[in-house]
Write an enzyme that holds these catalytic residues in place. Sequence first.
Site, PDB file in Angstrom:
ATOM      1  N   HIS A  17       0.631  -1.199  -0.123  1.00 46.18           N
ATOM      2  CA  HIS A  17       0.307  -0.257   0.709  1.00 46.18           C
ATOM      3  C   HIS A  17       0.710   1.288   0.234  1.00 46.18           C
ATOM      4  CE1 HIS A  17       1.262  -0.637   3.784  1.00 46.18           C
ATOM      5  NE2 HIS A  17       0.577   0.044   4.557  1.00 46.18           N
TER       6      HIS A  17
ATOM      7  N   HIS B 229       1.338   3.922   2.394  1.00 47.84           N
ATOM      8  CA  HIS B 229       2.072   4.723   3.513  1.00 47.84           C
ATOM      9  C   HIS B 229       3.506   4.671   2.970  1.00 47.84           C
ATOM     10  CE1 HIS B 229      -2.064   3.673   6.229  1.00 47.84           C
ATOM     11  NE2 HIS B 229      -1.752   4.384   5.320  1.00 47.84           N
TER      12      HIS B 229
ATOM     13  N   ASP C 148       5.806   5.217   4.634  1.00 39.69           N
ATOM     14  CA  ASP C 148       6.682   3.561   5.350  1.00 39.69           C
ATOM     15  C   ASP C 148       7.215   2.354   4.402  1.00 39.69           C
ATOM     16  OD1 ASP C 148       3.824   2.758   6.356  1.00 39.69           O
ATOM     17  OD2 ASP C 148       4.414   2.277   7.744  1.00 39.69           O
TER      18      ASP C 148
ATOM     19  N   HIS D 272      -6.593  -3.104   6.055  1.00 37.95           N
ATOM     20  CA  HIS D 272      -6.125  -1.850   6.409  1.00 37.95           C
ATOM     21  C   HIS D 272      -6.502  -0.138   6.553  1.00 37.95           C
ATOM     22  CE1 HIS D 272      -2.349  -0.245   7.919  1.00 37.95           C
ATOM     23  NE2 HIS D 272      -2.242   0.100   6.694  1.00 37.95           N
TER      24      HIS D 272
ATOM     25  N   HIS E 111       7.093  -5.515  10.650  1.00 35.14           N
ATOM     26  CA  HIS E 111       6.966  -4.128  11.439  1.00 35.14           C
ATOM     27  C   HIS E 111       6.338  -3.710  12.501  1.00 35.14           C
ATOM     28  CE1 HIS E 111       3.431  -1.183  10.782  1.00 35.14           C
ATOM     29  NE2 HIS E 111       4.332  -1.054   9.137  1.00 35.14           N
TER      30      HIS E 111
HETATM   31 ZN    ZN Z   1       3.305   0.419   7.757  1.00 35.47          ZN
HETATM   32 ZN    ZN Z   2       0.348   1.274   6.920  1.00 32.76          ZN
END
Ligand code: ZN
Ligand code: ZN
Length: 304
Positions: A61, A63, A65, A138, A266
Site C-alpha cells: 500500500h 503509506h 513507510d 487496512h 512491522h
Molecule cells: Zn506500515
Molecule cells: Zn499502513
Amino acid sequence: MFDVTLLGTGGMMPMPYRYLTSLMLRYGGNGILIDCGEATQCALRKKSLSPKGIDAILFTHYHADHVSGLPGMMLSMANAERTEPVLLAGPKGLERIVRSLLVIAQGLPFEIKLMEYGGSEEDFDVFGMHVKAFKVNHNVTCYGYSVTVKRAGRFNAEEAKRLGIPLEFWNPLQKGNTCRGEDGSVYTPDMVMGEERRGLKVTYTTDTRPTKSIEVNAAGSDLFICEGMYGDPADAGKAREKKHMMFTEAAELARSAGVQELWLTHYSPSLNDPREYIHLARDIFPETAASKDGRHKELNYAEE
Ligand SMILES: [Zn+2]
Ligand SMILES: [Zn+2]
C-alpha cells in the site's frame, strides 16, 4: 534456491536500530522486493545485496513507510548499472505515486513497467516466481502477497527411451519446452514428465487486521511473514483502531493457515524488544520468530 531476506522489521519510521519492513526474495538469479520505505537501500546494502538484481518491486500500500524509499532505490539501481526493465506493481494509484516520486529520479537507464490492481486478487509471474496479490484490511487499500516457486514433476528417462525421443530433446523437455524432430514428430513435456511436485511458498502480509483472505492465501506456506505491530495485550484496542495486528493475532493466522514457520515484522517504534512478548505468540503457534532486521533463510525443496 529460493532465498528470503527480511531486510527490515520496523513500522511507521526507520529507527537507528531498525529499518522499515521490506522483503527481498531471490530465485534463479532474479529478485523481487516487497515494500520500499525510507532507507530500504541501506538495509539492502547491509546484507551485501545489490540493487541491480531487483527485477520487480511490489507494494502492499502507499503509506510512506512502505513507499518513500523508491526514488533513492531507483537511483541506486541506476548507479549499479542496471539496464533491464523493472516492474513496479501495487494497488490502484501506483502510476500517480511513481510519477510524483520519480520527479527527483529522472533519466533512469532502464524502462519502468507498471501494473496496478483493484480487484480482490491478482496473479502474475516474475521470472519463475508466481505472485499472488490479495486484498487485506487496512485503513487504505492494501494487499498481501504469496510468492510461489513451482517444482516440475520427475523426468521419466525410461519412458523417453521407450518413445525414442532423441537425447538432445531431453533437457528442453525437462524445462517445459515442446520439441520437434527432423521427421516432424512432436514431443511435449507431458509425455515424459511426472505430476508437478510440491514447490516453495512464502506469504507476506503487513498493515492489516486478520482476514479470511490471509488465512486462505497463506495456507501451506513454508514461511509466513506477518506484521505484529504490538505485543503488549494492553495495546489490543490500538491495534483494532489503527488496523494493525497483535502478535497473538498473527500467531492465530499462522496456526489456522497451517504454515511451517511465522516471522513477525512491522513492529511499532514503541516496541523496544519484541522478545518481551514473543511467548504470547508462541503459546498459540510455537514456530514463531521475533524477527530482527536481516533475518535470512534459504528455502529448499523437500527431500523425496
Ligand atoms: Zn506500515
Ligand atoms: Zn499502513
